[in-house]
Design a protein around this motif. Structure first.
Motif, PDB file in Angstrom:
ATOM      1  N   ALA A  50       0.812  -1.215   0.000  1.00  0.00           N
ATOM      2  CA  ALA A  50       0.000   0.000   0.000  1.00  0.00           C
ATOM      3  C   ALA A  50       0.849   1.270   0.000  1.00  0.00           C
ATOM      4  O   ALA A  50       0.386   2.322   0.410  1.00  0.00           O
ATOM      5  CB  ALA A  50      -0.930  -0.001   1.201  1.00  0.00           C
ATOM      6  N   ARG A  51       2.072   1.181  -0.470  1.00  0.00           N
ATOM      7  CA  ARG A  51       2.987   2.325  -0.404  1.00  0.00           C
ATOM      8  C   ARG A  51       2.453   3.561  -1.132  1.00  0.00           C
ATOM      9  O   ARG A  51       2.464   4.662  -0.599  1.00  0.00           O
ATOM     10  CB  ARG A  51       4.351   1.931  -0.946  1.00  0.00           C
ATOM     11  N   LEU A  70       8.001  -1.857   4.653  1.00  0.00           N
ATOM     12  CA  LEU A  70       7.446  -2.342   5.904  1.00  0.00           C
ATOM     13  C   LEU A  70       6.463  -3.463   5.627  1.00  0.00           C
ATOM     14  O   LEU A  70       5.629  -3.367   4.750  1.00  0.00           O
ATOM     15  CB  LEU A  70       6.721  -1.220   6.649  1.00  0.00           C
ATOM     16  N   ASP A  71       6.569  -4.517   6.363  1.00  0.00           N
ATOM     17  CA  ASP A  71       5.639  -5.624   6.237  1.00  0.00           C
ATOM     18  C   ASP A  71       5.190  -6.014   7.640  1.00  0.00           C
ATOM     19  O   ASP A  71       5.948  -6.611   8.399  1.00  0.00           O
ATOM     20  CB  ASP A  71       6.294  -6.804   5.520  1.00  0.00           C
ATOM     21  N   ILE A  72       3.966  -5.630   7.972  1.00  0.00           N
ATOM     22  CA  ILE A  72       3.421  -5.882   9.298  1.00  0.00           C
ATOM     23  C   ILE A  72       3.422  -7.376   9.615  1.00  0.00           C
ATOM     24  O   ILE A  72       3.637  -7.775  10.749  1.00  0.00           O
ATOM     25  CB  ILE A  72       1.987  -5.313   9.407  1.00  0.00           C
ATOM     26  N   SER A  73       3.196  -8.195   8.586  1.00  0.00           N
ATOM     27  CA  SER A  73       3.085  -9.631   8.835  1.00  0.00           C
ATOM     28  C   SER A  73       4.437 -10.289   9.109  1.00  0.00           C
ATOM     29  O   SER A  73       4.495 -11.398   9.615  1.00  0.00           O
ATOM     30  CB  SER A  73       2.390 -10.324   7.663  1.00  0.00           C
ATOM     31  N   ALA A  74       5.557  -9.613   8.770  1.00  0.00           N
ATOM     32  CA  ALA A  74       6.892 -10.180   9.017  1.00  0.00           C
ATOM     33  C   ALA A  74       7.840  -9.071   9.463  1.00  0.00           C
ATOM     34  O   ALA A  74       8.708  -8.631   8.720  1.00  0.00           O
ATOM     35  CB  ALA A  74       7.421 -10.852   7.747  1.00  0.00           C
ATOM     36  N   PRO A  75       7.652  -8.559  10.697  1.00  0.00           N
ATOM     37  CA  PRO A  75       8.485  -7.443  11.152  1.00  0.00           C
ATOM     38  C   PRO A  75       9.967  -7.834  11.247  1.00  0.00           C
ATOM     39  O   PRO A  75      10.313  -8.827  11.860  1.00  0.00           O
ATOM     40  CB  PRO A  75       7.926  -7.085  12.520  1.00  0.00           C
ATOM     41  N   ASP A  76      10.817  -7.041  10.607  1.00  0.00           N
ATOM     42  CA  ASP A  76      12.257  -7.266  10.670  1.00  0.00           C
ATOM     43  C   ASP A  76      12.903  -6.113  11.437  1.00  0.00           C
ATOM     44  O   ASP A  76      12.211  -5.246  11.977  1.00  0.00           O
ATOM     45  CB  ASP A  76      12.837  -7.417   9.257  1.00  0.00           C
ATOM     46  N   LEU A 111      -2.784   1.566   7.831  1.00  0.00           N
ATOM     47  CA  LEU A 111      -3.444   1.557   6.535  1.00  0.00           C
ATOM     48  C   LEU A 111      -3.532   0.116   6.067  1.00  0.00           C
ATOM     49  O   LEU A 111      -2.516  -0.561   5.961  1.00  0.00           O
ATOM     50  CB  LEU A 111      -2.682   2.412   5.526  1.00  0.00           C
ATOM     51  N   SER A 112      -4.740  -0.324   5.815  1.00  0.00           N
ATOM     52  CA  SER A 112      -4.993  -1.731   5.541  1.00  0.00           C
ATOM     53  C   SER A 112      -5.486  -1.931   4.113  1.00  0.00           C
ATOM     54  O   SER A 112      -6.614  -1.564   3.792  1.00  0.00           O
ATOM     55  CB  SER A 112      -6.033  -2.246   6.539  1.00  0.00           C
ATOM     56  N   PRO A 113      -4.651  -2.543   3.243  1.00  0.00           N
ATOM     57  CA  PRO A 113      -5.107  -2.824   1.885  1.00  0.00           C
ATOM     58  C   PRO A 113      -6.107  -3.976   1.875  1.00  0.00           C
ATOM     59  O   PRO A 113      -6.195  -4.733   2.850  1.00  0.00           O
ATOM     60  CB  PRO A 113      -3.824  -3.198   1.137  1.00  0.00           C
ATOM     61  N   PRO A 114      -6.879  -4.123   0.780  1.00  0.00           N
ATOM     62  CA  PRO A 114      -7.849  -5.226   0.711  1.00  0.00           C
ATOM     63  C   PRO A 114      -7.184  -6.575   0.997  1.00  0.00           C
ATOM     64  O   PRO A 114      -6.035  -6.807   0.639  1.00  0.00           O
ATOM     65  CB  PRO A 114      -8.344  -5.166  -0.738  1.00  0.00           C
ATOM     66  N   ASP A 115      -7.926  -7.436   1.655  1.00  0.00           N
ATOM     67  CA  ASP A 115      -7.507  -8.818   1.955  1.00  0.00           C
ATOM     68  C   ASP A 115      -6.261  -8.917   2.825  1.00  0.00           C
ATOM     69  O   ASP A 115      -5.599  -9.942   2.834  1.00  0.00           O
ATOM     70  CB  ASP A 115      -7.278  -9.611   0.660  1.00  0.00           C
ATOM     71  N   LEU A 137      -8.379   0.641   3.099  1.00  0.00           N
ATOM     72  CA  LEU A 137      -8.240   1.161   1.748  1.00  0.00           C
ATOM     73  C   LEU A 137      -9.393   0.666   0.877  1.00  0.00           C
ATOM     74  O   LEU A 137     -10.129  -0.245   1.244  1.00  0.00           O
ATOM     75  CB  LEU A 137      -6.893   0.761   1.159  1.00  0.00           C
ATOM     76  N   LYS A 138      -9.524   1.264  -0.279  1.00  0.00           N
ATOM     77  CA  LYS A 138     -10.635   1.000  -1.191  1.00  0.00           C
ATOM     78  C   LYS A 138     -10.861  -0.500  -1.398  1.00  0.00           C
ATOM     79  O   LYS A 138      -9.911  -1.251  -1.560  1.00  0.00           O
ATOM     80  CB  LYS A 138     -10.364   1.675  -2.529  1.00  0.00           C
ATOM     81  N   ASP A 139     -12.125  -0.868  -1.402  1.00  0.00           N
ATOM     82  CA  ASP A 139     -12.583  -2.233  -1.648  1.00  0.00           C
ATOM     83  C   ASP A 139     -12.150  -3.226  -0.573  1.00  0.00           C
ATOM     84  O   ASP A 139     -12.099  -4.420  -0.810  1.00  0.00           O
ATOM     85  CB  ASP A 139     -12.130  -2.716  -3.033  1.00  0.00           C
ATOM     86  N   HIS A 140     -11.839  -2.733   0.600  1.00  0.00           N
ATOM     87  CA  HIS A 140     -11.485  -3.600   1.730  1.00  0.00           C
ATOM     88  C   HIS A 140     -12.761  -4.235   2.260  1.00  0.00           C
ATOM     89  O   HIS A 140     -13.781  -3.572   2.415  1.00  0.00           O
ATOM     90  CB  HIS A 140     -10.832  -2.761   2.824  1.00  0.00           C
ATOM     91  N   ALA A 141     -12.721  -5.502   2.537  1.00  0.00           N
ATOM     92  CA  ALA A 141     -13.866  -6.173   3.148  1.00  0.00           C
ATOM     93  C   ALA A 141     -14.043  -5.654   4.571  1.00  0.00           C
ATOM     94  O   ALA A 141     -13.079  -5.193   5.197  1.00  0.00           O
ATOM     95  CB  ALA A 141     -13.629  -7.680   3.159  1.00  0.00           C
ATOM     96  N   SER A 142     -15.242  -5.728   5.081  1.00  0.00           N
ATOM     97  CA  SER A 142     -15.454  -5.278   6.448  1.00  0.00           C
ATOM     98  C   SER A 142     -14.659  -6.168   7.402  1.00  0.00           C
ATOM     99  O   SER A 142     -14.369  -7.324   7.101  1.00  0.00           O
ATOM    100  CB  SER A 142     -16.941  -5.298   6.806  1.00  0.00           C
ATOM    101  N   VAL A 143     -14.313  -5.618   8.528  1.00  0.00           N
ATOM    102  CA  VAL A 143     -13.507  -6.347   9.502  1.00  0.00           C
ATOM    103  C   VAL A 143     -14.294  -6.490  10.799  1.00  0.00           C
ATOM    104  O   VAL A 143     -15.128  -5.647  11.115  1.00  0.00           O
ATOM    105  CB  VAL A 143     -12.155  -5.646   9.790  1.00  0.00           C
ATOM    106  N   PRO A 144     -14.008  -7.533  11.556  1.00  0.00           N
ATOM    107  CA  PRO A 144     -14.691  -7.672  12.846  1.00  0.00           C
ATOM    108  C   PRO A 144     -14.235  -6.568  13.803  1.00  0.00           C
ATOM    109  O   PRO A 144     -13.125  -6.049  13.676  1.00  0.00           O
ATOM    110  CB  PRO A 144     -14.239  -9.050  13.340  1.00  0.00           C
ATOM    111  N   ALA A 145     -15.105  -6.229  14.721  1.00  0.00           N
ATOM    112  CA  ALA A 145     -14.755  -5.206  15.709  1.00  0.00           C
ATOM    113  C   ALA A 145     -13.588  -5.690  16.558  1.00  0.00           C
ATOM    114  O   ALA A 145     -13.536  -6.848  16.956  1.00  0.00           O
ATOM    115  CB  ALA A 145     -15.953  -4.902  16.591  1.00  0.00           C
TER     116      ALA A 145
END
Length: 182
Positions: free
Chosen positions: A38-39, A65-71, A91-95, A119-127
């Motif tokens: 999402a840069r 930056l990769d939140i899923s694999a912090p270095d 900032l959360s990209p779709p999926d 971000l655009k077209d992101h699916a809804s997320v649980p609270a």
């Protein structure tokens, strides 16, 4: 007040307006955490926040930056960002939510307010407790109005106005990156 990117100001060793420690006060600053996918969106949204929202940001684009694999670079930027910021925005990209879920769970214990900008077209997320979910331009504007000491107005379509633009404004600068209704 002219807003700035505190990460760049610190790297240059100087800024056009003093940093909070130099002013003896804490002014709002949003630490933007983003997925490397999402840069481009992050750059455009950060420009909007600084120029139109009149809020400082902390955004370091020197390392992917990769939140899923912090270095190590991620952790260094993360530590510095927390030091210089009053708010955190992810900032959360779709999926991407499944990879971010553990990271968001850890964020619940931070003393700073945390938000998730979808971000655009992101699916809804649980609270998620202690997490404000921003679904698009409208909620981003409302968020910026709440935290900015300078902003209390949203204008529909005035090219001479440098503040927040209504989510319904034609050719909004964030249309390609955020949903407009939320």
């Amino acid at each position: 007040m002219e807003a700035l990117n505190r990460a760049l100001a610190l790297k240059k060793g100087f800024s056009s307006s003093p940093l909070p420690a130099e002013r003896g006060e804490i002014s709002p600053c949003i630490f933007l955490i983003h997925h490397s996918a999402a840069r481009k969106a992050t750059e455009i949204i950060s420009d909007y926040i600084v120029q139109r929202g009149q809020v400082d940001i902390y955004l370091d684009l020197s390392a992917p930056l990769d939140i899923s694999a912090p270095d190590k670079p991620f952790l260094q930027i993360f530590t510095e960002g927390l030091e210089w910021s009053s708010h955190i925005m992810i900032l959360s990209p779709p999926d991407s939510f499944p990879q971010q879920a553990l990271f968001l769970e850890c964020m619940q214990n931070f003393p700073l307010p945390v938000s998730l900008l979808m971000l655009k077209d992101h699916a809804s997320v649980p609270a998620v407790p202690h997490l404000e979910i921003l679904g698009g331009i409208k909620s981003l504007n409302e968020y910026l109005m709440r935290i900015s000491p300078e902003n209390n107005t949203i204008i529909f379509n005035n090219p001479d106005y440098d503040g927040l633009l209504a989510h319904t404004a034609p050719r909004h600068p964030l249309d390609a990156y955020l949903n407009w209704r939320n």
